[in-house]
Design a protein around this motif. Sequence first.
Motif, mmCIF file in Angstrom:
data_model
loop_
_atom_site.group_PDB
_atom_site.id
_atom_site.type_symbol
_atom_site.label_atom_id
_atom_site.label_comp_id
_atom_site.label_asym_id
_atom_site.label_seq_id
_atom_site.Cartn_x
_atom_site.Cartn_y
_atom_site.Cartn_z
ATOM 1 N N VAL A 1 0.392 -0.421 15.759
ATOM 2 C CA VAL A 1 -0.237 0.222 14.617
ATOM 3 C C VAL A 1 0.849 0.816 13.724
ATOM 4 C CG1 VAL A 1 -1.847 1.980 13.824
ATOM 5 C CG2 VAL A 1 -2.294 0.740 15.962
ATOM 6 N N GLU A 2 0.960 0.257 12.524
ATOM 7 C CA GLU A 2 1.937 0.759 11.555
ATOM 8 C C GLU A 2 1.331 1.881 10.719
ATOM 9 O OE1 GLU A 2 2.612 -3.872 11.380
ATOM 10 O OE2 GLU A 2 0.904 -2.486 11.462
ATOM 11 N N SER A 3 2.197 2.747 10.239
ATOM 12 C CA SER A 3 1.789 3.811 9.325
ATOM 13 C C SER A 3 2.992 4.202 8.483
ATOM 14 C CB SER A 3 1.255 5.016 10.088
ATOM 15 O OG SER A 3 2.246 5.544 10.948
ATOM 16 N N GLY A 4 2.727 4.954 7.421
ATOM 17 C CA GLY A 4 3.816 5.470 6.606
ATOM 18 C C GLY A 4 4.018 4.777 5.281
ATOM 19 N N GLY A 5 3.286 3.701 5.040
ATOM 20 C CA GLY A 5 3.420 3.023 3.758
ATOM 21 C C GLY A 5 2.782 3.832 2.644
ATOM 22 N N GLY A 6 2.985 3.354 1.422
ATOM 23 C CA GLY A 6 2.393 4.036 0.288
ATOM 24 C C GLY A 6 3.075 3.656 -1.003
ATOM 25 N N LEU A 7 2.806 4.453 -2.028
ATOM 26 C CA LEU A 7 3.375 4.240 -3.357
ATOM 27 C C LEU A 7 4.514 5.226 -3.571
ATOM 28 C CD1 LEU A 7 3.267 3.016 -6.227
ATOM 29 C CD2 LEU A 7 1.570 4.782 -6.786
ATOM 30 N N VAL A 8 5.656 4.718 -3.997
ATOM 31 C CA VAL A 8 6.823 5.560 -4.222
ATOM 32 C C VAL A 8 7.557 5.062 -5.461
ATOM 33 C CG1 VAL A 8 8.307 4.160 -2.725
ATOM 34 C CG2 VAL A 8 8.841 6.591 -3.085
ATOM 35 N N GLN A 9 8.217 5.961 -6.154
ATOM 36 C CA GLN A 9 9.004 5.563 -7.312
ATOM 37 C C GLN A 9 10.330 4.952 -6.882
ATOM 38 O OE1 GLN A 9 9.329 9.057 -9.820
ATOM 39 N NE2 GLN A 9 7.560 8.404 -11.032
ATOM 40 N N ALA A 10 10.876 4.121 -7.722
ATOM 41 C CA ALA A 10 12.187 3.538 -7.448
ATOM 42 C C ALA A 10 13.206 4.649 -7.180
ATOM 43 C CB ALA A 10 12.629 2.687 -8.615
ATOM 44 N N GLY A 11 14.026 4.426 -6.157
ATOM 45 C CA GLY A 11 14.993 5.430 -5.741
ATOM 46 C C GLY A 11 14.488 6.359 -4.660
ATOM 47 N N GLY A 12 13.213 6.302 -4.392
ATOM 48 C CA GLY A 12 12.611 7.167 -3.383
ATOM 49 C C GLY A 12 12.769 6.620 -1.976
ATOM 50 N N SER A 13 12.152 7.332 -1.038
ATOM 51 C CA SER A 13 12.270 6.979 0.377
ATOM 52 C C SER A 13 10.897 6.959 1.041
ATOM 53 C CB SER A 13 13.151 8.002 1.110
ATOM 54 O OG SER A 13 14.460 8.009 0.589
ATOM 55 N N LEU A 14 10.802 6.164 2.067
ATOM 56 C CA LEU A 14 9.633 6.140 2.942
ATOM 57 C C LEU A 14 10.111 5.923 4.367
ATOM 58 C CD1 LEU A 14 7.011 3.881 1.081
ATOM 59 C CD2 LEU A 14 6.814 6.336 1.504
ATOM 60 N N ARG A 15 9.330 6.435 5.302
ATOM 61 C CA ARG A 15 9.603 6.197 6.715
ATOM 62 C C ARG A 15 8.375 5.550 7.334
ATOM 63 N NH1 ARG A 15 9.950 10.257 11.846
ATOM 64 N NH2 ARG A 15 11.640 9.243 13.002
ATOM 65 N N LEU A 16 8.538 4.318 7.773
ATOM 66 C CA LEU A 16 7.463 3.611 8.443
ATOM 67 C C LEU A 16 7.552 3.853 9.944
ATOM 68 C CD1 LEU A 16 7.592 0.150 6.613
ATOM 69 C CD2 LEU A 16 6.440 2.267 5.917
ATOM 70 N N SER A 17 6.388 3.923 10.563
ATOM 71 C CA SER A 17 6.305 4.060 12.009
ATOM 72 C C SER A 17 5.432 2.945 12.562
ATOM 73 C CB SER A 17 5.701 5.408 12.397
ATOM 74 O OG SER A 17 6.478 6.476 11.924
ATOM 75 N N CYS A 18 5.718 2.552 13.787
ATOM 76 C CA CYS A 18 4.912 1.552 14.481
ATOM 77 C C CYS A 18 4.739 2.024 15.916
ATOM 78 C CB CYS A 18 5.574 0.193 14.436
ATOM 79 S SG CYS A 18 4.776 -1.062 15.461
ATOM 80 N N ALA A 19 3.520 2.385 16.253
ATOM 81 C CA ALA A 19 3.212 2.857 17.598
ATOM 82 C C ALA A 19 2.629 1.721 18.412
ATOM 83 C CB ALA A 19 2.229 4.012 17.518
ATOM 84 N N ALA A 20 3.141 1.573 19.621
ATOM 85 C CA ALA A 20 2.713 0.480 20.496
ATOM 86 C C ALA A 20 1.923 1.008 21.675
ATOM 87 C CB ALA A 20 3.935 -0.288 20.990
ATOM 88 N N SER A 21 0.983 0.210 22.123
ATOM 89 C CA SER A 21 0.276 0.493 23.364
ATOM 90 C C SER A 21 0.844 -0.411 24.446
ATOM 91 C CB SER A 21 -1.213 0.246 23.191
ATOM 92 O OG SER A 21 -1.448 -1.130 22.958
#
Length: 115
Positions: free
Chosen positions: A5-25
């Motif tokens: 299950v991934e999470s952390g995506g979204g809309l961000v302006q150029a130059g910005g940052s995001l951190r995606l996570s992927c939780a496994a069972s």
Amino acid sequence: QVHLVESGGGLVQAGGSLRLSCAASGSIFSGSAMNWYRQAPGKQRELVASITSSGIINYADSKKGRFTISRDNAKKTVYLQMNSLKPEDTAVYYCNLKWRTLEYWGQGTQVTVSS
């Protein structure tokens, strides 16, 4: 059976940052190679970064220096830290687990970078 299950995506302006996570069972996470792929509209899915069970890391050339993959085996989670994002990074990002002959995919998380 493994679910990712991934999470952390979204809309961000150029130059910005995001951190995606992927939780496994399941019980095979610590022995698995974990990968992040992405697929932009009209393009093939491409490998972004990978980390083996022993922590060896590889990046697609264009992501070196901007993206960082990491894993926490205790939390059964893999991360993708993305900095200095560009509009061309816009894509659906998928988590992938490989263990022996088995392979599993998450449902993907949308990352949109506005200019």
